[in-house]
Motif scaffolding. Sequence first.
Motif, PDB file in Angstrom:
ATOM      1  N   ILE A  58       0.810  -1.371   0.079  1.00  0.00           N
ATOM      2  CA  ILE A  58      -0.064   0.171   0.060  1.00  0.00           C
ATOM      3  C   ILE A  58       0.901   1.171   0.017  1.00  0.00           C
ATOM      4  N   PHE A  59       1.909   1.167   0.906  1.00  0.00           N
ATOM      5  CA  PHE A  59       2.781   2.595   1.068  1.00  0.00           C
ATOM      6  C   PHE A  59       4.096   2.465   0.127  1.00  0.00           C
ATOM      7  N   ALA A  60       4.152   1.409  -0.711  1.00  0.00           N
ATOM      8  CA  ALA A  60       5.350   1.180  -1.617  1.00  0.00           C
ATOM      9  C   ALA A  60       5.642   2.436  -2.295  1.00  0.00           C
ATOM     10  N   GLY A  61       6.794   3.020  -2.466  1.00  0.00           N
ATOM     11  CA  GLY A  61       7.010   4.330  -3.385  1.00  0.00           C
ATOM     12  C   GLY A  61       6.417   5.512  -2.896  1.00  0.00           C
ATOM     13  N   ARG A  62       5.608   5.320  -1.541  1.00  0.00           N
ATOM     14  CA  ARG A  62       5.119   6.807  -0.946  1.00  0.00           C
ATOM     15  C   ARG A  62       5.826   6.994   0.158  1.00  0.00           C
ATOM     16  N   VAL A  63       5.778   6.399   1.272  1.00  0.00           N
ATOM     17  CA  VAL A  63       6.646   6.437   2.439  1.00  0.00           C
ATOM     18  C   VAL A  63       7.166   5.139   2.930  1.00  0.00           C
ATOM     19  N   PRO A  64       8.437   5.145   3.370  1.00  0.00           N
ATOM     20  CA  PRO A  64       8.987   4.013   4.144  1.00  0.00           C
ATOM     21  C   PRO A  64       8.383   3.541   4.918  1.00  0.00           C
ATOM     22  N   VAL A  65       7.859   2.103   5.048  1.00  0.00           N
ATOM     23  CA  VAL A  65       7.376   1.567   6.240  1.00  0.00           C
ATOM     24  C   VAL A  65       7.956   0.072   6.485  1.00  0.00           C
ATOM     25  N   GLU A  66       8.313  -0.296   7.756  1.00  0.00           N
ATOM     26  CA  GLU A  66       8.811  -1.523   7.861  1.00  0.00           C
ATOM     27  C   GLU A  66       7.920  -2.778   7.639  1.00  0.00           C
ATOM     28  N   LYS A  67       6.596  -2.484   8.217  1.00  0.00           N
ATOM     29  CA  LYS A  67       5.716  -3.630   7.980  1.00  0.00           C
ATOM     30  C   LYS A  67       4.376  -3.378   8.421  1.00  0.00           C
ATOM     31  N   VAL A  68       3.316  -3.691   7.458  1.00  0.00           N
ATOM     32  CA  VAL A  68       1.784  -3.247   7.714  1.00  0.00           C
ATOM     33  C   VAL A  68       1.086  -4.531   7.791  1.00  0.00           C
ATOM     34  N   SER A  69       0.393  -4.426   8.749  1.00  0.00           N
ATOM     35  CA  SER A  69      -0.686  -5.625   9.055  1.00  0.00           C
ATOM     36  C   SER A  69      -1.882  -5.249   9.647  1.00  0.00           C
ATOM     37  N   SER A  70      -3.073  -6.147   9.438  1.00  0.00           N
ATOM     38  CA  SER A  70      -4.361  -5.693  10.011  1.00  0.00           C
ATOM     39  C   SER A  70      -4.800  -7.101  10.838  1.00  0.00           C
ATOM     40  N   MET A  71      -5.341  -7.147  11.814  1.00  0.00           N
ATOM     41  CA  MET A  71      -5.883  -8.050  12.405  1.00  0.00           C
ATOM     42  C   MET A  71      -7.095  -9.033  11.726  1.00  0.00           C
ATOM     43  N   LEU A  72      -7.934  -8.184  11.299  1.00  0.00           N
ATOM     44  CA  LEU A  72      -9.101  -9.016  10.621  1.00  0.00           C
ATOM     45  C   LEU A  72      -9.415  -8.335   9.327  1.00  0.00           C
ATOM     46  N   PHE A  73     -10.019  -9.276   8.579  1.00  0.00           N
ATOM     47  CA  PHE A  73     -10.796  -8.897   7.272  1.00  0.00           C
ATOM     48  C   PHE A  73     -12.107  -7.937   7.247  1.00  0.00           C
ATOM     49  N   TYR A  74     -12.252  -6.997   6.960  1.00  0.00           N
ATOM     50  CA  TYR A  74     -13.188  -6.484   6.760  1.00  0.00           C
ATOM     51  C   TYR A  74     -14.457  -6.262   5.530  1.00  0.00           C
ATOM     52  N   LYS A  75     -15.532  -6.551   5.648  1.00  0.00           N
ATOM     53  CA  LYS A  75     -16.168  -6.209   4.363  1.00  0.00           C
ATOM     54  C   LYS A  75     -17.712  -5.962   4.571  1.00  0.00           C
ATOM     55  N   LYS A  76     -18.288  -5.206   4.112  1.00  0.00           N
ATOM     56  CA  LYS A  76     -19.831  -4.748   4.319  1.00  0.00           C
ATOM     57  C   LYS A  76     -20.766  -6.020   4.720  1.00  0.00           C
ATOM     58  N   GLY A  77     -21.288  -6.036   5.896  1.00  0.00           N
ATOM     59  CA  GLY A  77     -22.189  -7.166   6.313  1.00  0.00           C
ATOM     60  C   GLY A  77     -21.583  -8.217   7.062  1.00  0.00           C
ATOM     61  N   GLY A 205      -5.459   4.064   2.762  1.00  0.00           N
ATOM     62  CA  GLY A 205      -3.972   4.321   3.375  1.00  0.00           C
ATOM     63  C   GLY A 205      -3.960   5.894   3.536  1.00  0.00           C
ATOM     64  N   ALA A 206      -4.531   6.767   2.777  1.00  0.00           N
ATOM     65  CA  ALA A 206      -4.327   8.175   2.790  1.00  0.00           C
ATOM     66  C   ALA A 206      -4.246   8.633   4.151  1.00  0.00           C
ATOM     67  N   THR A 207      -5.106   8.526   5.241  1.00  0.00           N
ATOM     68  CA  THR A 207      -4.838   8.887   6.372  1.00  0.00           C
ATOM     69  C   THR A 207      -3.560   8.447   7.072  1.00  0.00           C
ATOM     70  N   MET A 208      -3.280   7.374   7.102  1.00  0.00           N
ATOM     71  CA  MET A 208      -2.117   6.845   7.641  1.00  0.00           C
ATOM     72  C   MET A 208      -0.948   7.306   7.088  1.00  0.00           C
ATOM     73  N   GLU A 209      -0.747   7.423   5.491  1.00  0.00           N
ATOM     74  CA  GLU A 209       0.345   8.055   4.827  1.00  0.00           C
ATOM     75  C   GLU A 209       0.625   9.497   5.139  1.00  0.00           C
ATOM     76  N   ALA A 210      -0.572  10.459   5.402  1.00  0.00           N
ATOM     77  CA  ALA A 210      -0.175  11.615   6.079  1.00  0.00           C
ATOM     78  C   ALA A 210       0.585  11.637   7.124  1.00  0.00           C
ATOM     79  N   ALA A 211      -0.013  10.675   8.353  1.00  0.00           N
ATOM     80  CA  ALA A 211       0.612  10.674   9.570  1.00  0.00           C
ATOM     81  C   ALA A 211       1.929  10.180   9.530  1.00  0.00           C
ATOM     82  N   ILE A 212       2.337   9.110   8.618  1.00  0.00           N
ATOM     83  CA  ILE A 212       3.771   8.607   8.646  1.00  0.00           C
ATOM     84  C   ILE A 212       4.606   9.724   8.186  1.00  0.00           C
ATOM     85  N   MET A 213       4.149  10.284   7.095  1.00  0.00           N
ATOM     86  CA  MET A 213       4.775  11.272   6.819  1.00  0.00           C
ATOM     87  C   MET A 213       5.592  12.472   7.525  1.00  0.00           C
TER      88      MET A 213
END
Length: 232
Positions: A58-77, A205-213
């Motif tokens: 998600i952040f490749a080529g945008r901001v340098p991040v070591e590792k990105v993970s989420s606990m759960l999959f989310y979808k509507k319903g 990832g837009a909000t997270m990218e802004a914070a990481i920057m």
Amino acid sequence: MNKFDELLQNFIAFFYPRSCIACGDALQKNEQHFCLSCLMHLPETNFHLMDQSPLDLIFAGRVPVEKVSSMLFYKKGNPVQHILHSLKYKGNKEIGTFLGEMYGQQLMKSEYYKSVDCILPIPLHPKKFKIRGYNQSECIAMGLSKSMNIPYYNNVLLRTEFTETQTKKSRFNRWENVKDVFVVDNAEPIKGKHVLVCDDVLTTGATMEAAIMKIKQVENVRVSVVTLACAN
């Protein structure tokens, strides 16, 4: 627990039964937040155990991040939608801390997260904090902090601009909406550290990218990311 306390809890449970956040069924005496069936069948990603997961791109080529993970999959319903809605809009702060602690235990089994020094929750603007009464990301950070045995800071990364909801925006418009909303107000605790930034859900990832920057402007900081959920 003495007999009086047990009787009181049973009395309360009879008139105000606790229900599973995911499915709505009544909870048994030894169950907390989730019934056993829902807890055992949460749609976990296990991205924290992968050398490269889809989220790492998600952040490749945008901001340098070591590792990105989420606990759960989310979808509507799916049940995760009910969980996130309860956390974010129903005042159920405890579920954020509960899942944060649960996820922290899992992250400590991953080599990518064992070197994390501290946690930064994505902040709310003070106006939104006043409306909601709490920051759901800070609730998650509290749980992570407890199980990972590292501090979290809510006075390092601040949100200075009040923004409208991101829900129906494109990625570009989301970025335009949040690119300048964060500041690092107190850099000292994170200088030279491996920082774990946490939030409730990761979509574009837009909000997270802004914070990481902003965080990456601090001297010798490494950043990793976790969220409770990601879009499936």
